[in-house]
Design a protein around this motif. Structure first.
Motif, PDB file in Angstrom:
ATOM      1  N   VAL A   5      45.814 -11.708 -20.726  1.00  0.00           N
ATOM      2  CA  VAL A   5      46.661 -12.227 -19.652  1.00  0.00           C
ATOM      3  C   VAL A   5      47.794 -11.247 -19.378  1.00  0.00           C
ATOM      4  CG1 VAL A   5      48.075 -14.154 -18.849  1.00  0.00           C
ATOM      5  CG2 VAL A   5      46.232 -14.582 -20.475  1.00  0.00           C
ATOM      6  N   SER A   6      47.996 -10.950 -18.112  1.00  0.00           N
ATOM      7  CA  SER A   6      49.160 -10.183 -17.676  1.00  0.00           C
ATOM      8  C   SER A   6      50.150 -11.172 -17.082  1.00  0.00           C
ATOM      9  CB  SER A   6      48.776  -9.147 -16.617  1.00  0.00           C
ATOM     10  OG  SER A   6      47.892  -8.196 -17.144  1.00  0.00           O
ATOM     11  N   ILE A   7      51.346 -11.230 -17.654  1.00  0.00           N
ATOM     12  CA  ILE A   7      52.383 -12.111 -17.135  1.00  0.00           C
ATOM     13  C   ILE A   7      53.361 -11.270 -16.334  1.00  0.00           C
ATOM     14  CG2 ILE A   7      54.259 -13.705 -17.689  1.00  0.00           C
ATOM     15  CD1 ILE A   7      51.913 -13.373 -20.403  1.00  0.00           C
ATOM     16  N   ILE A   8      53.484 -11.585 -15.048  1.00  0.00           N
ATOM     17  CA  ILE A   8      54.344 -10.847 -14.132  1.00  0.00           C
ATOM     18  C   ILE A   8      55.651 -11.619 -13.964  1.00  0.00           C
ATOM     19  CG2 ILE A   8      54.534  -9.778 -11.845  1.00  0.00           C
ATOM     20  CD1 ILE A   8      52.044  -8.829 -13.477  1.00  0.00           C
ATOM     21  N   ILE A   9      56.771 -10.953 -14.266  1.00  0.00           N
ATOM     22  CA  ILE A   9      58.091 -11.571 -14.131  1.00  0.00           C
ATOM     23  C   ILE A   9      58.922 -10.734 -13.156  1.00  0.00           C
ATOM     24  CG2 ILE A   9      60.197 -12.332 -15.301  1.00  0.00           C
ATOM     25  CD1 ILE A   9      58.592 -12.440 -17.918  1.00  0.00           C
ATOM     26  N   PRO A  10      59.103 -11.204 -11.925  1.00  0.00           N
ATOM     27  CA  PRO A  10      60.024 -10.520 -11.015  1.00  0.00           C
ATOM     28  C   PRO A  10      61.450 -10.996 -11.307  1.00  0.00           C
ATOM     29  CG  PRO A  10      59.018 -12.378  -9.898  1.00  0.00           C
ATOM     30  CD  PRO A  10      58.443 -12.341 -11.299  1.00  0.00           C
ATOM     31  N   GLY A  74      54.226  -5.369 -10.130  1.00  0.00           N
ATOM     32  CA  GLY A  74      53.745  -5.816 -11.435  1.00  0.00           C
ATOM     33  C   GLY A  74      52.236  -5.909 -11.489  1.00  0.00           C
ATOM     34  N   LEU A  75      51.638  -6.385 -10.414  1.00  0.00           N
ATOM     35  CA  LEU A  75      50.173  -6.482 -10.368  1.00  0.00           C
ATOM     36  C   LEU A  75      49.530  -5.112 -10.472  1.00  0.00           C
ATOM     37  CD1 LEU A  75      49.750  -9.230  -7.622  1.00  0.00           C
ATOM     38  CD2 LEU A  75      49.255  -9.454 -10.078  1.00  0.00           C
ATOM     39  N   LYS A  76      50.140  -4.098  -9.842  1.00  0.00           N
ATOM     40  CA  LYS A  76      49.607  -2.731  -9.923  1.00  0.00           C
ATOM     41  C   LYS A  76      49.582  -2.221 -11.360  1.00  0.00           C
ATOM     42  CE  LYS A  76      51.481  -1.333  -5.470  1.00  0.00           C
ATOM     43  NZ  LYS A  76      52.498  -0.482  -4.835  1.00  0.00           N
ATOM     44  N   LEU A  77      50.547  -2.629 -12.156  1.00  0.00           N
ATOM     45  CA  LEU A  77      50.649  -2.171 -13.542  1.00  0.00           C
ATOM     46  C   LEU A  77      49.823  -3.015 -14.509  1.00  0.00           C
ATOM     47  CD1 LEU A  77      54.519  -1.618 -13.629  1.00  0.00           C
ATOM     48  CD2 LEU A  77      52.747   0.137 -13.391  1.00  0.00           C
ATOM     49  N   SER A  78      49.342  -4.156 -14.053  1.00  0.00           N
ATOM     50  CA  SER A  78      48.688  -5.122 -14.948  1.00  0.00           C
ATOM     51  C   SER A  78      47.266  -4.705 -15.310  1.00  0.00           C
ATOM     52  CB  SER A  78      48.682  -6.510 -14.298  1.00  0.00           C
ATOM     53  OG  SER A  78      47.812  -6.539 -13.177  1.00  0.00           O
ATOM     54  N   HIS A 153      45.471 -17.334 -12.993  1.00  0.00           N
ATOM     55  CA  HIS A 153      44.220 -17.176 -12.251  1.00  0.00           C
ATOM     56  C   HIS A 153      43.469 -15.954 -12.751  1.00  0.00           C
ATOM     57  CE1 HIS A 153      45.683 -13.825  -9.752  1.00  0.00           C
ATOM     58  NE2 HIS A 153      46.809 -14.511  -9.577  1.00  0.00           N
ATOM     59  N   ARG A 154      42.203 -15.941 -12.450  1.00  0.00           N
ATOM     60  CA  ARG A 154      41.380 -14.790 -12.802  1.00  0.00           C
ATOM     61  C   ARG A 154      41.750 -13.620 -11.895  1.00  0.00           C
ATOM     62  NH1 ARG A 154      37.181 -16.832 -16.085  1.00  0.00           N
ATOM     63  NH2 ARG A 154      36.829 -19.063 -15.758  1.00  0.00           N
ATOM     64  N   ARG A 155      41.679 -12.411 -12.444  1.00  0.00           N
ATOM     65  CA  ARG A 155      41.994 -11.209 -11.669  1.00  0.00           C
ATOM     66  C   ARG A 155      41.118 -11.115 -10.423  1.00  0.00           C
ATOM     67  NH1 ARG A 155      44.546  -6.601 -11.939  1.00  0.00           N
ATOM     68  NH2 ARG A 155      45.223  -6.870 -14.075  1.00  0.00           N
ATOM     69  N   LYS A 156      39.880 -11.576 -10.519  1.00  0.00           N
ATOM     70  CA  LYS A 156      38.959 -11.443  -9.384  1.00  0.00           C
ATOM     71  C   LYS A 156      39.468 -12.168  -8.132  1.00  0.00           C
ATOM     72  CE  LYS A 156      35.783 -15.250 -10.433  1.00  0.00           C
ATOM     73  NZ  LYS A 156      34.383 -15.580 -10.701  1.00  0.00           N
ATOM     74  N   CYS A 157      40.369 -13.117  -8.288  1.00  0.00           N
ATOM     75  CA  CYS A 157      40.956 -13.777  -7.113  1.00  0.00           C
ATOM     76  C   CYS A 157      41.682 -12.761  -6.236  1.00  0.00           C
ATOM     77  CB  CYS A 157      41.935 -14.864  -7.535  1.00  0.00           C
ATOM     78  SG  CYS A 157      41.180 -16.286  -8.338  1.00  0.00           S
ATOM     79  N   LEU A 158      42.367 -11.823  -6.861  1.00  0.00           N
ATOM     80  CA  LEU A 158      43.089 -10.798  -6.100  1.00  0.00           C
ATOM     81  C   LEU A 158      42.116  -9.868  -5.391  1.00  0.00           C
ATOM     82  CD1 LEU A 158      45.836  -9.934  -8.724  1.00  0.00           C
ATOM     83  CD2 LEU A 158      46.090 -11.368  -6.680  1.00  0.00           C
TER      84      LEU A 158
END
Length: 180
Positions: A5-10, A74-78, A153-158
């Protein structure tokens, strides 16, 4: 290390609460995660707080472009198979990731899960329970009932719908959930 899991915190000027948010992730019963914090041009002590975590978190500092832009960075780095979000003034319960990942395991056809949440005050005292409801598409198009910090959510959603629309301020998450 297996990153599930990648947790993105803005965060923007989050010195009062960001430590509580990060610590709530570090206290998870499931430890297969990465924490990615994007400082969206804070002018307070946020960057020093982030530095104090050393290599326990990844963080980047960008000029102030808004929450959706910070999340997209954050998503780019995940690297995780699953993506979770945590607003910098929110906290996770210790079992959050474990329970939501178990739900994915038990329901392989599901791509996004969300949960109940507590509304808390600045001292983390619970004010009320906001219960999640089964998704009613008609009602959902009228009001966002899914809190960003409750979602995994699953990465594939993106891959299917793209990233957050940074031209939207205030409801970028609602737009994303509708597209998903």
């Amino acid at each position: 290390i297996l990153i599930k899991v990648s947790i993105i915190i803005p965060v923007y000027n989050g010195e009062k609460f960001v430590r509580n948010a990060i610590d709530s992730v570090l206290d998870q019963t499931n430890q297969y995660f990465e924490i990615i914090v994007i400082d969206d041009g804070s002018t307070d002590n946020t960057s020093n707080i982030l530095k104090s975590y050393g290599n326990r978190i990844k963080y980047n500092i960008q000029e102030n472009k808004g929450q959706a832009s910070a999340i997209n960075e954050g998503l780019k780095l995940s690297k995780g198979e699953y993506i979770a979000y945590l607003d910098s003034d929110d906290m996770y319960y210790p079992e959050k990731l474990e329970e939501q990942l178990q739900f994915f395991h038990d329901h392989p056809d599901i791509d996004l899960v969300y949960s109940d949440r507590h509304h808390i005050d600045s001292s983390a005292k619970i004010i009320s329970l906001i219960q999640s409801r089964q998704l009613d598409h008609f009602l959902f198009l009228q009001q966002n009932r899914i809190a960003r910090s409750s979602v995994v959510h699953r990465r594939k959603c993106l891959d299917a719908v793209g990233i957050f629309d940074s031209s939207i301020t205030g409801s970028d998450d609602w737009d994303m959930w509708i597209r998903m």
